[in-house]
Design an enzyme around this catalytic site. Structure first.
Site, PDB file in Angstrom:
ATOM      1  N   HIS A 174      -3.829  -0.054   3.606  1.00 21.07           N
ATOM      2  CA  HIS A 174      -3.273   1.124   2.874  1.00 21.07           C
ATOM      3  C   HIS A 174      -3.176   0.612   1.047  1.00 21.07           C
ATOM      4  O   HIS A 174      -2.934  -0.228   0.882  1.00 21.07           O
ATOM      5  CB  HIS A 174      -2.022   1.344   3.238  1.00 21.07           C
ATOM      6  CG  HIS A 174      -1.309   2.483   2.920  1.00 21.07           C
ATOM      7  ND1 HIS A 174      -0.820   2.599   1.525  1.00 21.07           N
ATOM      8  CD2 HIS A 174      -1.415   3.759   3.410  1.00 21.07           C
ATOM      9  CE1 HIS A 174      -0.247   3.679   1.390  1.00 21.07           C
ATOM     10  NE2 HIS A 174      -0.619   4.531   2.290  1.00 21.07           N
ATOM     11  N   GLU A 177      -7.634   8.154   1.335  1.00 24.16           N
ATOM     12  CA  GLU A 177      -6.558   8.628   0.489  1.00 24.16           C
ATOM     13  C   GLU A 177      -6.613   8.328  -0.872  1.00 24.16           C
ATOM     14  O   GLU A 177      -6.454   7.331  -1.642  1.00 24.16           O
ATOM     15  CB  GLU A 177      -5.336   7.655   1.070  1.00 24.16           C
ATOM     16  CG  GLU A 177      -5.237   7.976   2.596  1.00 24.16           C
ATOM     17  CD  GLU A 177      -3.648   7.260   3.022  1.00 24.16           C
ATOM     18  OE1 GLU A 177      -3.000   8.233   3.629  1.00 24.16           O
ATOM     19  OE2 GLU A 177      -3.344   6.495   2.797  1.00 24.16           O
ATOM     20  N   SER A 181      -0.219  13.342   0.185  1.00 24.86           N
ATOM     21  CA  SER A 181       0.707  14.707   0.053  1.00 24.86           C
ATOM     22  C   SER A 181       0.327  15.708   1.169  1.00 24.86           C
ATOM     23  O   SER A 181      -0.007  17.179   0.807  1.00 24.86           O
ATOM     24  CB  SER A 181       0.570  15.243  -1.277  1.00 24.86           C
ATOM     25  OG  SER A 181       1.449  14.177  -2.311  1.00 24.86           O
ATOM     26  N   ASN A 186       2.587   8.096   9.047  1.00 24.02           N
ATOM     27  CA  ASN A 186       2.998   6.414   8.386  1.00 24.02           C
ATOM     28  C   ASN A 186       4.221   6.583   7.860  1.00 24.02           C
ATOM     29  O   ASN A 186       4.385   7.227   6.676  1.00 24.02           O
ATOM     30  CB  ASN A 186       1.936   6.167   7.227  1.00 24.02           C
ATOM     31  CG  ASN A 186       2.087   4.724   6.251  1.00 24.02           C
ATOM     32  OD1 ASN A 186       2.940   4.114   6.634  1.00 24.02           O
ATOM     33  ND2 ASN A 186       1.330   4.551   5.362  1.00 24.02           N
TER      34      ASN A 186
HETATM   35  P1  PGA Z   1       2.153  10.581   1.407  1.00 26.42           P
HETATM   36  O1  PGA Z   1       1.569   9.433   2.093  1.00 26.42           O
HETATM   37  O2  PGA Z   1       1.758  11.804   2.644  1.00 26.42           O
HETATM   38  O3  PGA Z   1       3.605  10.640   1.131  1.00 26.42           O
HETATM   39  O4  PGA Z   1       1.373  11.200   0.240  1.00 26.42           O
HETATM   40  C1  PGA Z   1       0.270   9.159   2.552  1.00 26.42           C
HETATM   41  C2  PGA Z   1       0.026   7.995   2.677  1.00 26.42           C
HETATM   42  O5  PGA Z   1       0.316   6.817   2.035  1.00 26.42           O
HETATM   43  O6  PGA Z   1      -0.767   7.415   3.950  1.00 26.42           O
END
Ligand code: PGA
Length: 250
Positions: free
Chosen positions: A95, A167, A213, A9
């Site tokens: 999201h 998430e 992350s 993403n």
């Molecule tokens: P990140 O974002 O891997 O930078 O934590 C994940 C996401 O928002 O889909």
């Protein structure tokens, strides 16, 4: 058997030339990958150029959002047909950044999910609790509401087709990953809940990705968990070499 999906993403990052450079490298790096599906979701402005690089490869194209109407006077919005036309196979819905900053609700997520399915795209429906909710001990009830409302009304075929992304909001862009055990506990909960609503077949088929992350250092342990079927990767998907390491987690 559920086929793992690793999706990047890109959020509001990358111009057209940057997109072309990154994807040209990425497609070379992962041409030999068969163990999982791969997708990248660039910003709208770069979709057509991205498709020019990715068409015919094993890296699929996705978008970060879609509107639920087919067409009309909706300034600033993009329809599912437009995304399909630009080469997209997937689209992210709900999201946490959309929920947090742009007033996205479970009801609007539900409409986007159905629009995507109707238009032949695979929706990646995002759910997750905030830090405050986790600390209050309401993680499971928050997720239950998000699943019950956001994914309400699917038929037998659709319920196995969508992709869910768990998430935890506190893990997005913070460098704090849920431990594989913490994530697995939630993924198992989501799958059980899904079975209660849509039956065991849908629950066996639905893919539940982890996001927040994900990095080369933690991906393989996450992917070893029974109920984790892939990752939705933000920051670490922006560089071809880093994203390649994540895709090659095996
Ligand atoms: P990140 O974002 O891997 O930078 O934590 C994940 C996401 O928002 O889909």
């Amino acid at each position: 058997m559920r086929r793992p999906l690793i999706a990047g993403n890109w959020k509001m990052f990358k111009t057209i030339p940057e997109t072309v450079t990154t994807l040209t490298q990425l497609k070379k790096n992962v041409a030999d990958v068969h163990h999982c599906e791969i997708a990248v979701c660039p910003p709208f402005t770069a979709l057509a150029a991205a498709w020019g690089v990715l068409k015919g490869t094993n890296v699929h194209l996705g978008a970060q959002n879609c509107h639920w109407e087919e067409k009309g006077a909706y300034t600033g919005e993009v329809s599912v047909a437009m995304l399909a036309d630009a080469g997209c196979k997937h689209v992210i819905a709900g999201h946490s950044e959309r929920r947090q900053y742009f007033g996205e609700t479970d009801e609007s997520v539900n409409k986007r999910m159905f629009a995507a399915l109707k238009g032949g795209l695979i929706p990646i429906v995002c759910i997750g609790e905030t830090l405050q909710e986790r600390e209050k001990g309401v993680t499971f009830s928050v997720l239950e509401t998000q699943v019950k409302k956001g994914m309400a009304g699917l038929d037998a075929r659709q319920s196995g087709q969508i992709v869910i992304a768990y998430e935890p909001v506190w893990a997005i862009g913070t460098g704090k990953t849920a431990t594989p055990q913490q994530a697995e506990e939630v993924h198992a909960f989501i799958r059980k809940l899904y079975a209660d609503i849509y039956g065991s077949l849908a629950s066996e088929n639905v893919r539940v990705l982890y996001g927040g992350s994900v990095k080369p250092e933690n991906v393989s342990e996450l992917m070893q968990q029974k109920n984790i079927d892939g990752g939705l990767v933000g920051g670490a998907s922006l560089e071809a070499e880093t994203f390649t390491k994540i895709i090659k987690y095996k």
